[in-house]
Scaffold this motif. Sequence first.
Motif, PDB file in Angstrom:
ATOM      1  N   ILE A  22       0.840  -1.202   0.000  1.00 43.93           N
ATOM      2  CA  ILE A  22       0.000   0.000   0.000  1.00 43.93           C
ATOM      3  C   ILE A  22       0.875   1.251   0.000  1.00 43.93           C
ATOM      4  N   THR A  23       1.969   1.219   0.754  1.00 44.61           N
ATOM      5  CA  THR A  23       2.911   2.339   0.730  1.00 44.61           C
ATOM      6  C   THR A  23       3.459   2.544  -0.674  1.00 44.61           C
ATOM      7  N   LEU A  24       3.718   1.450  -1.360  1.00 42.03           N
ATOM      8  CA  LEU A  24       4.249   1.527  -2.724  1.00 42.03           C
ATOM      9  C   LEU A  24       3.247   2.166  -3.678  1.00 42.03           C
ATOM     10  N   VAL A  25       1.985   1.718  -3.629  1.00 46.62           N
ATOM     11  CA  VAL A  25       0.996   2.255  -4.581  1.00 46.62           C
ATOM     12  C   VAL A  25       0.625   3.705  -4.257  1.00 46.62           C
ATOM     13  N   GLU A  26       0.829   4.119  -3.013  1.00 45.32           N
ATOM     14  CA  GLU A  26       0.524   5.506  -2.636  1.00 45.32           C
ATOM     15  C   GLU A  26       1.638   6.475  -3.031  1.00 45.32           C
ATOM     16  N   SER A  27       2.810   5.942  -3.340  1.00 45.34           N
ATOM     17  CA  SER A  27       3.946   6.799  -3.682  1.00 45.34           C
ATOM     18  C   SER A  27       3.731   7.464  -5.037  1.00 45.34           C
ATOM     19  N   GLY A  28       4.206   8.688  -5.156  1.00 42.07           N
ATOM     20  CA  GLY A  28       4.103   9.416  -6.409  1.00 42.07           C
ATOM     21  C   GLY A  28       5.368   9.357  -7.245  1.00 42.07           C
ATOM     22  N   ARG A  29       6.415   8.722  -6.749  1.00 35.32           N
ATOM     23  CA  ARG A  29       7.664   8.621  -7.499  1.00 35.32           C
ATOM     24  C   ARG A  29       7.467   7.779  -8.753  1.00 35.32           C
ATOM     25  N   ALA A  30       8.084   8.183  -9.840  1.00 45.18           N
ATOM     26  CA  ALA A  30       7.894   7.490 -11.121  1.00 45.18           C
ATOM     27  C   ALA A  30       8.329   6.035 -11.041  1.00 45.18           C
ATOM     28  N   ASP A  31       9.472   5.756 -10.372  1.00 46.20           N
ATOM     29  CA  ASP A  31       9.942   4.369 -10.291  1.00 46.20           C
ATOM     30  C   ASP A  31       9.011   3.534  -9.420  1.00 46.20           C
ATOM     31  N   HIS A  32       8.453   4.136  -8.364  1.00 43.36           N
ATOM     32  CA  HIS A  32       7.505   3.420  -7.509  1.00 43.36           C
ATOM     33  C   HIS A  32       6.200   3.146  -8.245  1.00 43.36           C
ATOM     34  N   ARG A  33       5.762   4.106  -9.069  1.00 45.08           N
ATOM     35  CA  ARG A  33       4.546   3.891  -9.842  1.00 45.08           C
ATOM     36  C   ARG A  33       4.724   2.732 -10.817  1.00 45.08           C
ATOM     37  N   ALA A  34       5.899   2.629 -11.420  1.00 45.95           N
ATOM     38  CA  ALA A  34       6.171   1.520 -12.340  1.00 45.95           C
ATOM     39  C   ALA A  34       6.146   0.192 -11.594  1.00 45.95           C
ATOM     40  N   GLN A  35       6.745   0.161 -10.396  1.00 48.28           N
ATOM     41  CA  GLN A  35       6.736  -1.064  -9.594  1.00 48.28           C
ATOM     42  C   GLN A  35       5.334  -1.404  -9.122  1.00 48.28           C
ATOM     43  N   ALA A  36       4.544  -0.383  -8.803  1.00 47.40           N
ATOM     44  CA  ALA A  36       3.169  -0.616  -8.363  1.00 47.40           C
ATOM     45  C   ALA A  36       2.341  -1.244  -9.488  1.00 47.40           C
ATOM     46  N   ARG A  37       2.505  -0.733 -10.713  1.00 47.37           N
ATOM     47  CA  ARG A  37       1.781  -1.316 -11.850  1.00 47.37           C
ATOM     48  C   ARG A  37       2.197  -2.766 -12.073  1.00 47.37           C
ATOM     49  N   GLU A  38       3.473  -3.034 -11.893  1.00 46.14           N
ATOM     50  CA  GLU A  38       3.988  -4.399 -12.042  1.00 46.14           C
ATOM     51  C   GLU A  38       3.400  -5.319 -10.981  1.00 46.14           C
ATOM     52  N   LEU A  39       3.346  -4.833  -9.750  1.00 49.72           N
ATOM     53  CA  LEU A  39       2.792  -5.620  -8.652  1.00 49.72           C
ATOM     54  C   LEU A  39       1.324  -5.940  -8.892  1.00 49.72           C
ATOM     55  N   LEU A  40       0.553  -4.938  -9.281  1.00 46.82           N
ATOM     56  CA  LEU A  40      -0.872  -5.148  -9.520  1.00 46.82           C
ATOM     57  C   LEU A  40      -1.111  -6.100 -10.687  1.00 46.82           C
ATOM     58  N   ALA A  41      -0.199  -6.080 -11.671  1.00 45.20           N
ATOM     59  CA  ALA A  41      -0.308  -7.017 -12.793  1.00 45.20           C
ATOM     60  C   ALA A  41      -0.099  -8.454 -12.319  1.00 45.20           C
ATOM     61  N   HIS A  42       0.853  -8.648 -11.388  1.00 46.68           N
ATOM     62  CA  HIS A  42       1.086  -9.993 -10.829  1.00 46.68           C
ATOM     63  C   HIS A  42      -0.140 -10.494 -10.066  1.00 46.68           C
ATOM     64  N   LEU A  43      -0.876  -9.570  -9.436  1.00 48.50           N
ATOM     65  CA  LEU A  43      -2.016  -9.948  -8.598  1.00 48.50           C
ATOM     66  C   LEU A  43      -3.320 -10.062  -9.389  1.00 48.50           C
TER      67      LEU A  43
END
Length: 337
Positions: A22-43
């Motif tokens: 949740i901390t990751l998806v709430e982050s506004g950093r571009a690299d965190h947003r990319a990781q968040a999209r990747e995580l949600l794709a896995h789920l």
Amino acid sequence: MDTKDLAERILNGERRALARAITLVESGRADHRAQARELLAHLRGHGREALRVGLSGTPGVGKSTFIEAFGMMLTGQGLKVAVLAVDPSSARSGGSILGDKTRMERLSRERNAFIRPSPAQSHLGGVARRTREAIDLCEAAGFDVVLIETVGVGQSETVVAEMSDLFLLLLAPAGGDELQGVKRGIMEIADMILVNKADGDLKATAQRTCADYAGALRLLRKRPQDPQGFPKALTVSAVEEAGLEAAWQEMQALADWRRESGHFAARREGQARYWFESEVRQGLLARLETKRARAAMADLAEEVAAGRLGAAEAAQEMLEHHLDAVMPGLDAAASGA
């Protein structure tokens, strides 16, 4: 960050992994947003479904007290409950107190409950922009019910209905002119109205308030997603824990009817489209924060401030002649087409 490993840990119900995600998806950093999209794709496609319940109400109505009592009742029935509480942010500093967890002391100690406060920041409707993604994470972690508590009531607050299966409006008795207590727009999207604090000296007043709202609901245009008798108004007491079981039974009955009639799935499909369009709009607005776009905006703002251009005229100038500053390459692509 190994997003695949994090996804597996979330699916296994690890609370620390969920909090980190949740901390990751709430982050506004571009690299965190990319990781968040990747995580949600896995789920995606995990096959788990929670009942998403949005809860709104005026400040002081007892939302936190109600959520704690309601959550304790649900965990007592063996259900896993996640609470996503959105705190108002300061318009000056951007900070939030994030005190919801401290107000739900009993529920925060319950092993089958998870409470996550998030700042509303500047997002319209008192709902953090990434609350929708946090709901997906809680669902993947195996929670049966996800409660989304919003900042307060207002026309913009209706955005919570676009991320929940059921929308509850919590009201207090003796609030003055009862039927002017909330805007009609909120009334029209509420699935249930719960008049809280129906105890002690306020019990009779709460019952009258409930009757007033029940009458008002009958005057509203019937919605296709409602069975006979819905939306309805009920009285509850979070302090005495009275009426909570009856309210839960009504919520389950409504959700079951919508599943059987196809409205439940159709609603979620509509919400998915809504959030796709919202992400596109937010992405376009973010392009205005680039260096070139800010420079063009600043020049035009000076013209408007000096009275040489009107606001609408300057906005048209920005859109027609500085579009490439917002979306580089778009003009070239358009001319090539």
